[in-house]
Motif scaffolding. Structure first.
Motif, PDB file in Angstrom:
ATOM      1  N   GLU A  28      52.976  73.257  60.519  1.00 43.78           N
ATOM      2  CA  GLU A  28      52.055  72.777  61.283  1.00 43.78           C
ATOM      3  C   GLU A  28      52.315  74.184  63.046  1.00 43.78           C
ATOM      4  OE1 GLU A  28      51.342  70.194  62.728  1.00 43.78           O
ATOM      5  OE2 GLU A  28      51.727  68.960  60.802  1.00 43.78           O
ATOM      6  N   HIS A  87      53.240  65.874  62.604  1.00 38.99           N
ATOM      7  CA  HIS A  87      53.047  66.481  61.637  1.00 38.99           C
ATOM      8  C   HIS A  87      52.305  64.717  60.597  1.00 38.99           C
ATOM      9  CE1 HIS A  87      53.323  68.436  57.463  1.00 38.99           C
ATOM     10  NE2 HIS A  87      54.320  67.063  56.676  1.00 38.99           N
ATOM     11  N   ASN A  90      48.540  64.534  61.229  1.00 38.22           N
ATOM     12  CA  ASN A  90      47.412  65.556  60.651  1.00 38.22           C
ATOM     13  C   ASN A  90      46.914  64.797  59.525  1.00 38.22           C
ATOM     14  OD1 ASN A  90      47.223  66.734  63.315  1.00 38.22           O
ATOM     15  ND2 ASN A  90      49.054  68.359  62.776  1.00 38.22           N
ATOM     16  N   GLN A  91      48.463  64.887  58.911  1.00 45.11           N
ATOM     17  CA  GLN A  91      48.456  64.527  57.503  1.00 45.11           C
ATOM     18  C   GLN A  91      47.414  62.888  57.811  1.00 45.11           C
ATOM     19  OE1 GLN A  91      52.129  63.476  55.968  1.00 45.11           O
ATOM     20  NE2 GLN A  91      52.635  65.244  54.962  1.00 45.11           N
ATOM     21  N   ASN A  94      43.691  64.201  58.153  1.00 48.44           N
ATOM     22  CA  ASN A  94      43.410  64.909  56.752  1.00 48.44           C
ATOM     23  C   ASN A  94      42.735  64.277  55.860  1.00 48.44           C
ATOM     24  OD1 ASN A  94      43.198  68.090  57.864  1.00 48.44           O
ATOM     25  ND2 ASN A  94      45.952  67.631  57.506  1.00 48.44           N
TER      26      ASN A  94
END
Length: 100
Positions: A28, A87, A90-91, A94
């Motif tokens: 991060e 985190h 963001n995973q 993506n």
């Protein structure tokens, strides 16, 4: 080596493993990733204090601070739970981006 950041791992009822915190900080933070790439980063975990301290070589820390003035972009200081939520978000972003 100079201490530049610390994050509490033991608060209230949670007890976060230091390895998980290290991985998330590397994912991060651009500053932490820069220091890791140049092998100037050291993670220390004083057990009696329940926190993870980040130490870096002063030369690379100064260069990294010039490139990345904030440790987490434009955000202020983050606790572990905020870091974990960012985190996970963001995973998921993506994964969603990769499937289209």
């Amino acid at each position: 080596m100079k201490k530049f950041y610390s994050i509490k791992l033991r608060q209230f009822k949670e007890n976060i493993p230091p390895a998980l915190a290290e991985t998330m900080l590397l994912d991060e933070s651009k500053l932490v990733k820069y220091l890791w790439k140049h092998q100037a980063l050291d993670f220390r975990y004083p057990k009696h204090k329940g926190r993870l301290d980040l130490y870096a070589d002063e030369k690379y820390l100064m260069m990294g601070r010039l490139k990345y003035p904030h440790i987490f972009g434009n955000k202020k200081r983050m606790g572990f739970m905020e870091l974990y939520i960012v985190h996970r978000l963001n995973q998921r972003l993506n994964l969603a981006k990769g499937s289209t």
